[in-house]
Scaffold this motif. Sequence first.
Motif, PDB file in Angstrom:
ATOM      1  N   VAL A  79      47.439   8.581  12.948  1.00  0.00           N
ATOM      2  CA  VAL A  79      48.694   8.020  13.451  1.00  0.00           C
ATOM      3  C   VAL A  79      49.847   8.585  12.630  1.00  0.00           C
ATOM      4  O   VAL A  79      49.792   8.599  11.399  1.00  0.00           O
ATOM      5  CB  VAL A  79      48.672   6.482  13.361  1.00  0.00           C
ATOM      6  N   ASP A 139      54.533   8.289  16.002  1.00  0.00           N
ATOM      7  CA  ASP A 139      53.829   7.277  16.796  1.00  0.00           C
ATOM      8  C   ASP A 139      54.373   5.881  16.491  1.00  0.00           C
ATOM      9  O   ASP A 139      54.590   5.069  17.396  1.00  0.00           O
ATOM     10  CB  ASP A 139      52.329   7.313  16.494  1.00  0.00           C
ATOM     11  N   TYR A 169      48.482   2.613  10.739  1.00  0.00           N
ATOM     12  CA  TYR A 169      49.134   3.797  10.183  1.00  0.00           C
ATOM     13  C   TYR A 169      48.783   3.963   8.708  1.00  0.00           C
ATOM     14  O   TYR A 169      48.833   3.006   7.930  1.00  0.00           O
ATOM     15  CB  TYR A 169      50.654   3.680  10.342  1.00  0.00           C
TER      16      TYR A 169
END
Length: 356
Positions: free
Chosen positions: A11, A15, A54
């Motif tokens: 990620v 994003d 993330y």
Amino acid sequence: MDKHNPTRRPVTVADVARAAQVSKATAARALGGYGAVRADLKERILEAARRLDYRPNELARTMATGRSGTIGVIVGDIENPFFGLAVRGISDVAAQAGFDVILSNSGETLATEKASTEVFLAKRVDGLIVAPATRHDGSHLQDALGRACPLVLLDRDVPGLSVDVALVDDHKAAREATQLLLAAGHRRLAYITATAAADVHYRGPEQIPLTTVLNRIAGFLEASDIAGLTEAERQIRLDAAKTARSQTILLDLLRAPGRPTALLASDSKIALEVFRAARALGLHIPGDLSLVSFDDADWTSAVSPLVSVVSQPSYELGAAAAQMLVARIMGDKAPPRRHILDTILIRRESVAPPRS
């Protein structure tokens, strides 16, 4: 996740920005902890990051902020309990300040220390804490300073290097330990150290690579000289780091005519070897041989007899080094400091008057 394709790309900040409906620059500031981001936007961005799982790109963060969030630490011997506690002190202070610690073991060799320093500089660590393997060559450390990397020396000094240093008062500690043996009536004393040397017999300061050992020898000799002992230098032995080597040194010393009746060991590993050598020769501690050791290792208060020790504030020493380094990383421009801590001489059962 596609069950036919269990792997997925990491990620990215982009994003997270799309999920939070903000610009990539705003997301980067919020995730990197730099710059100004409105509170409600920051919370939205962080929530999106959590939802997407993330994981920050550390290299990208370093490039964006100029900091890696890491401190490089180089010690001489990870197996030595002294360094273990010192690293714990460093790690605790570093964590409180938001830094991770990367540890390297030099094995007390200059070449390894230089290689580790170069690796840490290449990884863009924010600062270095080094227990230098020698006082004779600080060129790599000077190079680190020249590359604007904050540096603090731990336990040892390098003459001519203008940096913060965290030390204990080794001269005073060795003098007091020697005085304890002298006060018990001993006149045949020996000092045993692990410091590497081509010749196990002490010939002079030029043999000694470490300032700690140099200061301890000076303290041992000062106390001996005051007591009128004229042969003290001849009873100093070097290079007792390895078990086989230390046993050879100790057995030769304790088998010699007019053998020492008391020993000062430079660390708890050597003190343990003294117990082994004494047993091999049928000598009893403290009846036949008194012993004082640097380092209050756990075993020294669990054997019989309990071992008299010089207790060093290892944890506090590491913490002090880390505090000075964090201050330098944060922009402290004060002149270099020398943070010197005292030791504590703990009298136990391993010292008694000589039998002869």
